[in-house]
Every structure is written in C-alpha cells, then in structure tokens.
Design an enzyme around this catalytic site. Structure first.
Site, PDB file in Angstrom:
ATOM      1  N   ASN A 118      69.468  24.841   8.604  1.00  0.00           N
ATOM      2  CA  ASN A 118      68.516  25.224   9.652  1.00  0.00           C
ATOM      3  C   ASN A 118      68.529  26.749   9.733  1.00  0.00           C
ATOM      4  OD1 ASN A 118      67.050  25.691  11.953  1.00  0.00           O
ATOM      5  ND2 ASN A 118      68.462  24.630  13.346  1.00  0.00           N
ATOM      6  N   TRP A 119      67.477  27.352   9.199  1.00  0.00           N
ATOM      7  CA  TRP A 119      67.447  28.819   9.144  1.00  0.00           C
ATOM      8  C   TRP A 119      67.091  29.429  10.499  1.00  0.00           C
ATOM      9  CZ3 TRP A 119      64.628  30.172   3.836  1.00  0.00           C
ATOM     10  CH2 TRP A 119      65.392  29.647   2.796  1.00  0.00           C
ATOM     11  N   LYS A 120      66.684  28.599  11.447  1.00  0.00           N
ATOM     12  CA  LYS A 120      66.314  29.074  12.793  1.00  0.00           C
ATOM     13  C   LYS A 120      65.272  30.201  12.678  1.00  0.00           C
ATOM     14  CE  LYS A 120      70.700  27.364  14.518  1.00  0.00           C
ATOM     15  NZ  LYS A 120      71.777  27.438  15.492  1.00  0.00           N
ATOM     16  N   HIS A 150      66.500  19.853  18.859  1.00  0.00           N
ATOM     17  CA  HIS A 150      67.631  20.782  18.707  1.00  0.00           C
ATOM     18  C   HIS A 150      67.998  21.344  20.083  1.00  0.00           C
ATOM     19  CE1 HIS A 150      70.013  24.241  17.531  1.00  0.00           C
ATOM     20  NE2 HIS A 150      70.175  23.657  16.359  1.00  0.00           N
ATOM     21  N   GLU A 193      68.695  24.204  21.035  1.00  0.00           N
ATOM     22  CA  GLU A 193      68.011  25.470  21.386  1.00  0.00           C
ATOM     23  C   GLU A 193      66.609  25.180  21.920  1.00  0.00           C
ATOM     24  OE1 GLU A 193      68.777  27.389  17.628  1.00  0.00           O
ATOM     25  OE2 GLU A 193      70.898  27.487  18.155  1.00  0.00           O
ATOM     26  N   GLU A 237      75.571  17.815  17.315  1.00  0.00           N
ATOM     27  CA  GLU A 237      75.831  19.254  17.408  1.00  0.00           C
ATOM     28  C   GLU A 237      76.330  19.583  18.816  1.00  0.00           C
ATOM     29  OE1 GLU A 237      73.385  21.458  14.155  1.00  0.00           O
ATOM     30  OE2 GLU A 237      72.286  21.484  16.020  1.00  0.00           O
ATOM     31  N   GLY A 292      76.986  28.370  16.647  1.00  0.00           N
ATOM     32  CA  GLY A 292      76.940  29.825  16.549  1.00  0.00           C
ATOM     33  C   GLY A 292      78.137  30.526  17.181  1.00  0.00           C
ATOM     34  N   SER A 305      78.888  25.652  13.660  1.00  0.00           N
ATOM     35  CA  SER A 305      79.833  26.542  12.987  1.00  0.00           C
ATOM     36  C   SER A 305      80.418  25.963  11.696  1.00  0.00           C
ATOM     37  CB  SER A 305      80.942  26.971  13.952  1.00  0.00           C
ATOM     38  OG  SER A 305      80.393  27.729  15.025  1.00  0.00           O
ATOM     39  N   GLY A 313      73.754  26.041  10.306  1.00  0.00           N
ATOM     40  CA  GLY A 313      72.932  27.153  10.786  1.00  0.00           C
ATOM     41  C   GLY A 313      73.244  28.422  10.008  1.00  0.00           C
ATOM     42  N   GLY A 314      74.012  29.320  10.615  1.00  0.00           N
ATOM     43  CA  GLY A 314      74.296  30.636  10.039  1.00  0.00           C
ATOM     44  C   GLY A 314      74.693  30.631   8.565  1.00  0.00           C
TER      45      GLY A 314
END
Ligand code: 13P
Length: 255
Positions: free
Chosen positions: A9-11, A94, A96, A164, A170, A210, A231-232
C-alpha cells in the site's frame, strides 16, 4: 490451500514518474518469485501507467479506495466502473480512511458489496486503536467491524482481510507474530460463525502494521497468517522484494 499474498500500500506517496520507476524495478525482481501473489497499490493517478508497466507481468495492481456508485456527480471520487479492468484488488476500510475521512462500517459494507458486483477483490482492513487494545476490546472491535463491513455479503467470495492494529501502523512497533496470529485466528472463527467454516477457510488473512524485511518471517511462519499488507517498506525495492521472497520460502517449508 490458500495462495500467500503480499500487497504494498503505497498510500499518498510517489509521483507518476516515481511510481513508474519503482514498479519497473519491482517487476524485474518479483517476476522471478513464484508461488505467491504480489500486489502493488499505487495512488489512483498512477494506475494507468502502471498497468502498462506491468503488462505481461505476474505482479498485480490494486486500488487504495473506491466509491460505491458507478458514475455521477461525486466530485473527486473514483468508481468501480473506472477501476474494473485496471485493477484486480481494491483496499477498502483502511484505518486511515476510517479515521481521517470518517468512513463507517456501513459505508465500507456498501463498497465491499459494489466491489464484488464489479468483479473486484476487496482487501478489507480491520483493526483496533491503542486505547481499545489496552482496554482489552480488540475482539469486540473486530467483531463489530467484520459484522458491519460484511453485512449481507454472501459466503464463498474471493475476499482478503488485513488485520492492521492501528497502533502498529507507521509506528515501527509491529505486533508480535503470536499476538497477530491469535487475532487473525479469531477473525477466521468469526467468519466461520458469520458464514460457515468452508467459506471462512477460503478467505486470505493478512497482517499489516510496520512490516519489514526484518520481521516478516515472524508473521508468515504462523500458519494462520497468509501474507502481509505492507506500507512504508513497500516503497523500497529491496525491502519489498525481500518480504515477498522470504514469505514464499517460509510458506513452502510449511507445506
Ligand atoms: P506501515 O507498514 O507503514 O506500518 O503501514 C501499514 C499499512 O497501513 C498498510 O496498509
């Protein structure tokens, strides 16, 4: 047997040019890794370019969100009709989206229904906040999210659910493998209650929060965990490829 899956997930990261570069370098490495589904979820505006970059590749595309109407006066939204043929997967609910954009289980439920109607595979996200976790309410929150998001959804669908925990997203503080597997087993049991055990066994359950090349083994070595939503670490070619490579190797050992 459920096929393992790693999704990135590149957000809200990467320009179109950066996305093109990242996807090309990932494609060259990930195409050599078989036995696992690999999904990239870039920002909407890069999907068309990436569908060209990934033509003939085993790497698949997913969207990060979607509206529930096919077309109309919904300024700024992207519809399932637009995504159909461009992506195979769509991330829905998600945390977010839930916390910054007010998405409710009811809204997520509509989106899940419509994604399925359009032949898109939902990656439904669930997970508790830190205070809910500390108050021992994880199972209660997840039950509510699952029942709400999957209301009136027929069993037997090709569904992916990502657990999640919000406190792990994150933050660099991932859940430990056993805790994640315990909650993920609880998710499968809840699905079995909601539907039936066969339908629950078909759903792929991922861990997210993470995840890195250093801790992925802890998660995928748990038989209950079918992969990860990253993610990151999905923005770095070496890191994401390492996550995919380790996952398939560990899942092969387990069979
Ligand atoms: P991080 O891997 O950056 O913690 O993000 C997890 C996530 O939210 C994936 O959807």
């Amino acid at each position: 047997m459920r096929i393992p899956l790693i999704a990135g997930n590149w957000k809200m990261n990467t320009t179109v040019a950066e996305a093109e570069k990242l996807a090309s370098s990932l494609r060259d490495i990930l195409d050599k890794i078989e036995g696992i589904e690999k999904v990239l979820c870039p920002p909407f505006i890069s999907l068309t370019t990436l569908s060209e970059v990934l033509q003939g590749s085993s790497v698949k595309l997913g969207a990060q969100n979607m509206y529930f109407e096919a077309r109309g006066a919904y300024t700024g939204e992207i519809s399932p009709l637009m995504l159909k043929g461009l992506v195979e997967f769509v991330i829905l609910g998600h945390s977010e989206r839930r916390s910054y954009f007010g998405e409710t289980d009811e809204l997520v439920n509509k989106k899940v229904q419509v994604a399925l109607d359009f032949g898109l595979k939902p990656i439904l996200c669930v997970g508790e906040r830190l205070e809910e976790n500390e108050a021992g309410k994880t199972e209660q929150v997840i039950t509510r999210q699952l029942k709400g998001s999957l209301a009136n959804i027929e069993p037997g669908i090709d569904l992916v659910i990502a657990y999640e925990p919000i406190w792990a997203i994150g933050t660099g503080k991932a859940a430990d493998g056993i805790t994640a597997a315990t909650t993920i087993k609880f998710i499968r049991d809840t699905l079995a209650n909601l539907w039936d055990s066969d339908a629950a066994q078909k759903v792929r359950l991922l861990y997210g929060g993470s995840v890195t090349g250093n801790n992925i083994a802890e998660f995928v070595s748990q038989p209950e965990i079918d992969g990860a939503l990253v993610g990151g670490a999905s923005l770095k070619t070496n890191e994401f490829s390492s996550i995919v490579g380790q996952s398939v190797a560990i899942k092969r050992q387990g069979t």
